[in-house]
Motif scaffolding. Structure first.
Motif, short mmCIF file in Angstrom:
data_model
loop_
_atom_site.label_atom_id
_atom_site.label_comp_id
_atom_site.label_asym_id
_atom_site.label_seq_id
_atom_site.Cartn_x
_atom_site.Cartn_y
_atom_site.Cartn_z
N VAL A 237 48.60 49.94 67.96
CA VAL A 237 49.25 48.65 67.45
C VAL A 237 48.43 47.51 67.17
CG1 VAL A 237 50.08 48.13 69.73
CG2 VAL A 237 51.47 47.29 67.69
N SER A 238 48.45 46.41 66.67
CA SER A 238 47.61 45.51 66.83
C SER A 238 48.37 44.21 67.13
CB SER A 238 47.28 44.89 65.10
OG SER A 238 46.30 43.86 65.15
N THR A 239 47.80 43.07 67.94
CA THR A 239 48.18 42.00 68.31
C THR A 239 48.02 40.76 67.68
OG1 THR A 239 46.12 41.57 69.75
CG2 THR A 239 48.00 42.63 70.97
N ASP A 240 47.26 41.17 66.18
CA ASP A 240 46.89 40.39 65.32
C ASP A 240 47.54 40.51 64.04
OD1 ASP A 240 45.89 38.37 63.59
OD2 ASP A 240 44.05 38.07 64.56
N SER A 241 48.26 39.89 63.67
CA SER A 241 48.81 40.29 62.09
C SER A 241 48.12 40.51 61.25
CB SER A 241 50.08 39.37 61.75
OG SER A 241 49.55 37.70 61.70
N HIS A 242 46.91 39.88 61.35
CA HIS A 242 45.64 39.86 60.38
C HIS A 242 44.80 41.34 60.37
CE1 HIS A 242 46.88 35.57 60.20
NE2 HIS A 242 46.74 35.73 59.10
N VAL A 243 44.98 41.97 61.37
CA VAL A 243 44.21 43.08 61.60
C VAL A 243 45.08 44.38 61.33
CG1 VAL A 243 42.88 44.49 63.13
CG2 VAL A 243 42.80 42.10 62.99
N ASP A 244 44.79 45.47 60.73
CA ASP A 244 45.63 46.43 60.30
C ASP A 244 44.84 47.71 61.48
OD1 ASP A 244 46.44 49.00 59.56
OD2 ASP A 244 44.95 49.26 57.87
N PRO A 245 45.60 47.92 62.41
CA PRO A 245 45.41 48.76 63.52
C PRO A 245 44.58 50.18 63.23
CG PRO A 245 47.51 48.74 63.60
CD PRO A 245 47.36 47.57 62.58
#
Length: 411
Positions: A237-245
């Motif tokens: 999961v990503s903590t940054d919406s701009h980063v695709d985990p």
């Protein structure tokens, strides 16, 4: 003995990198333990080794008395030969080095010295590696013992047992190898570092090392399920919406996950988007199968997943591996149902029925069979395919009963 001892001290200091002062203290303790009876009957003895010359001296702590001395006493007339001002009742240190102490020490202390030195070395290993437990360490394959690989990690030796080695991997002396440090064992004989390449955390650490976003905390690994040498599922999961985990873990043109797969001898890795909604998480975990719907029973931590007949095979996977790993990843039991087909019995009833049948076929208790079924092993063929070592890794499994079952299967 002094020249021989000095030579040993210098050799070990230079070749093994142990501090001279530490070595001398170990030698003093070893000599005292090995030669106590031949030194003096006093209860308080001290052995001293000159670190520069290797000369050995022994001292006893004695009370000065007028006459009739015991083991811990010294008559005043003899004491005044060296200590003119001594008085009755004084406590003195008196040299009691035997004339033949060098010969006695040479005969009796060598083994004790080496034991003390090995202990000192292991304590140094503990201090060096204690903070690295759970991390990946790199070493060189040195030799093989009873199916185990002995690895040189520069300051210590490690052991990779056959159970902790990925199936199918082959190594030669001199090969470099990465492994997860499980434990530092300084109490038993042999290598002090216990390492693994099959532990799920080995994959986790590889991702941390390879994927910058995981190392920096932008992408988090929420769960991992692994069948070493075959397949791993990892939920991110990503903590940054701009980063695709998932994209971060795969890397440009798949280079990151390909590097990890290569390290794992071709083990397949599924990278799955984590979701707080257990139903969506289950649908993601069962990919590449396309799920139609999921029913959740939180009180039992059970899921019924509905798929089309065409997708059923993908949902189960080869030898039920896909559904088994998905269940481990979620920590929930998963039952696959064909869409439109209504279950005529509860999931628990199905598990009990399968357990009863498996118990009869393997000649084991239903409780043990139940544990096997809950972990995805619903048939004798599935158990045989998984193999003895993998089955024994199941938590809370009755090892003795499983060993006996495999012995029967092998006949």
């Amino acid at each position: 003995m002094s020249n021989e001892l000095l030579t040993i001290l210098e050799y070990i200091e230079q070749e093994r990198g142990l501090n001279r002062e530490l070595l001398v203290k170990a030698v003093e303790g070893a000599l005292l333990s090995a030669s106590r009876k031949s030194i003096h009957p006093a209860s308080k003895l001290r052995v001293e080794v000159d670190p520069n010359t290797g000369a050995i001296h022994a001292w006893a702590t004695l009370e000065v008395v007028e006459s009739n001395p015991t083991n811990d006493q010294l008559v005043i007339e003899r004491a005044r030969e060296k200590l003119p001002d001594v008085k009755v009742g004084d406590i003195v240190e008196w040299e009691v080095t035997p004339r033949n102490f060098g010969r006695i020490a040479a005969q009796t202390a060598k083994q004790a010295i080496m034991q003390q030195l090995r202990k000192a070395e292991k304590e140094i290993v503990r201090d060096e590696f204690a903070d690295r437990v759970g991390q990946i360490i790199n070493g060189i394959v040195r030799r093989f013992e009873n199916g185990n690989i002995i690895i040189d990690f520069q300051k210590a030796e490690g052991i990779l047992s056959s159970r902790e080695k990925i199936a199918g991997e082959q190594y030669m002396p001199g090969d470099r190898i990465n492994a997860l440090l499980l434990k530092v064992d300084i109490l038993s004989a042999g290598p002090s570092l216990i390492v693994s390449r099959t532990h799920p955390d080995f994959v986790l650490r590889l991702f941390e090392r390879e994927v910058t976003e995981i190392h920096d905390g932008v992408v988090q690994i929420k769960a991992i399920a692994r069948e070493a040498g075959s397949r791993t599922k990892i939920a991110v999961v990503s903590t940054d919406s701009h980063v695709d985990p998932v994209g971060a873990c795969v890397g440009l043109r798949g280079i990151r996950v390909r590097n990890i797969t290569s390290e794992l001898n071709g083990e397949r890795i599924d990278i799955i988007p984590y979701d707080e909604d257990i139903r969506k998480f289950a649908a993601n975990a069962l990919q590449p199968a396309k799920v139609q719907s999921v029913e959740a029973f939180p009180d039992k931590r059970e899921l019924i997943v509905y798929v089309t007949a065409e997708q059923s095979k993908l949902a189960f996977g080869k030898k039920a591996q896909n559904v088994r790993l998905s269940s481990k990843l979620l920590g929930w039991n998963i039952s696959i149902q064909t869409a439109g087909e209504k279950p005529t019995e509860s999931l628990e009833d199905k598990i009990r029925r399968a357990s009863k049948a498996l118990a009869k076929e393997l000649d084991i208790r239903e409780e043990t069979a139940y544990t096997l079924v809950c972990n995805g092993y619903v048939s004798v063929e599935g158990v045989k395919t998984a193999g003895r070592a993998q089955i024994l890794e199941i938590p809370d499994i009755d090892a003795a009963e499983i060993e006996a079952a495999f012995d029967r299967l092998d006949q």
